[in-house]
Design a protein around this motif. Sequence first.
Motif, PDB file in Angstrom:
ATOM      1  N   HIS A 176       0.831  -1.198   0.000  1.00  0.00           N
ATOM      2  CA  HIS A 176       0.000   0.000   0.000  1.00  0.00           C
ATOM      3  C   HIS A 176       0.870   1.255   0.000  1.00  0.00           C
TER       4      HIS A 176
ATOM      5  N   SER B 148       1.341   5.106   0.508  1.00  0.00           N
ATOM      6  CA  SER B 148       0.704   6.255   1.143  1.00  0.00           C
ATOM      7  C   SER B 148       1.688   7.405   1.338  1.00  0.00           C
TER       8      SER B 148
ATOM      9  N   ASP C 137      -5.131   3.791   4.776  1.00  0.00           N
ATOM     10  CA  ASP C 137      -4.067   3.122   5.542  1.00  0.00           C
ATOM     11  C   ASP C 137      -4.676   2.311   6.700  1.00  0.00           C
TER      12      ASP C 137
ATOM     13  N   LEU D   1       2.993  -1.428   4.223  1.00  0.00           N
ATOM     14  CA  LEU D   1       2.615  -0.054   3.891  1.00  0.00           C
ATOM     15  C   LEU D   1       3.852   0.819   3.832  1.00  0.00           C
TER      16      LEU D   1
ATOM     17  N   ASN E 187       4.813   5.175   3.706  1.00  0.00           N
ATOM     18  CA  ASN E 187       4.381   6.577   3.699  1.00  0.00           C
ATOM     19  C   ASN E 187       5.576   7.416   3.297  1.00  0.00           C
TER      20      ASN E 187
ATOM     21  N   THR F 229       4.793  -0.891   8.653  1.00  0.00           N
ATOM     22  CA  THR F 229       4.819   0.383   7.930  1.00  0.00           C
ATOM     23  C   THR F 229       6.248   0.895   7.874  1.00  0.00           C
TER      24      THR F 229
END
Length: 335
Positions: A121, A123, A159, A175, A177, A239
């Motif tokens: 993912h 982000s 998220d 994830l 970011n 993450t």
Amino acid sequence: DEPMSRMLVTGGAGFIGSNFVRHVVEHTDDEVTVLDKLTYAGDPRTLEGLPQSRVHLVQGDVADAGLVDGLVAGHDVVVHFAAESHNDNSLRDPSPFVRTNLIGTYELLEAVRRYEKRYHHISTDEVYGDLELDDPARFTESTPYNPSSPYSSTKAGSDLLVRAWVRSFGVQATLSNCSNNYGPFQHVEKFIPRQITNVLDGDRPKLYGAGQNVRDWIHVDDHNAAVLRIIERGSIGETYLIGADGEQNNKDVVELILELMGQPRDAYDHVNDRAGHDLRYAIDSTRLRTELGWEPRFSDFCSGLADTIEWYRANEAWWRPQKAATEAKYRAAGQ
Ligand code: NAD
Ligand code: TDX
């Protein structure tokens, strides 16, 4: 030869996604299917020149459950870049942000859950809200979520869906970011390409407010190298923050662009500020560096920016069709 794996890349006709597809083709043996709606921000020409034997484009919506089901079933890994990505657009009309960023992510999660596929993912650091200019703290993986805009709140919500699907359903997800990206194929609505193409058109750069807002710039290739590293070696459920220690305020960036393009450093206009404008983002990427051994390759922002200016100079045919309509929207908002 059997391909290493089959990768489904959503949003692969956009800025970061298309650069990611190019990176994957160069650094792996994987086959890539791009799922992209080709909104105003998607352009199949960003994928030109890639080998047709390894890269396939499917035009469609990540919020289309039936389409997503079939595509996820036929791939090993899903990398989810597709999003409505521009804060200013989200202030004018939040509706496609809710549908694409929230519902789209939900449909992908349900499909990877059904078929037990690996999911990554993509982000943004904007989920953490903003920092004061003099705050010594930077964002880390444990900073609480505090998004400001319709864009960042829908990214934050997406998220949180991923984290819940990991915990409740055992989805095999990671994830990341990342901070503000720059580089080739970025839409002319975004800050750096807007100012470069303004100067190329003989117009002046447009700075929101006083221009004291700080962004943490990273070259798109450094972002994508980190994403591939996380897909290959990241721990499931975790993450990773991606950033290259590139903090700059907007005024300094505009002045640097003007200088690199041979213009007086003060040849820009102050325009209306963005509503709710986040003051500062800053990423601490220690975890990615120490646990996964990633390091940025573009450590000199000035030379990365000079390369990007040259790219826009050489690729006017790519950005020209978007420029007039983008500027008309800004003009209507006094920006
Ligand atoms: P972009 O706007 O350039 O590209 C988005 C792509 O997604 C486009 O090709 C568009 O056609 C496609 N798309 C939009 N809605 C879709 C839908 N419903 N179904 C399928 N495809 C759809 O965006 P970008 O800057 O490349 O950002 C990519 C991702 O990276 C986003 O998730 C964004 O939140 C994230 N991100 C961006 C930055 C940045 O600085 N640009 C920083 C951190 C994270
Ligand atoms: O003309 C402009 N003048 C200006 O001063 C524009 C378009 C922007 N700005 C300012 C606003 C921001 O402080 O420049 C900064 C950067 O603006 P954007 O390029 O719109 O980026 P930002 O809002 O910081 O969000 C970006 O980084 C995080 C991406 O668009 C997001 O997708 C990503 O999540």
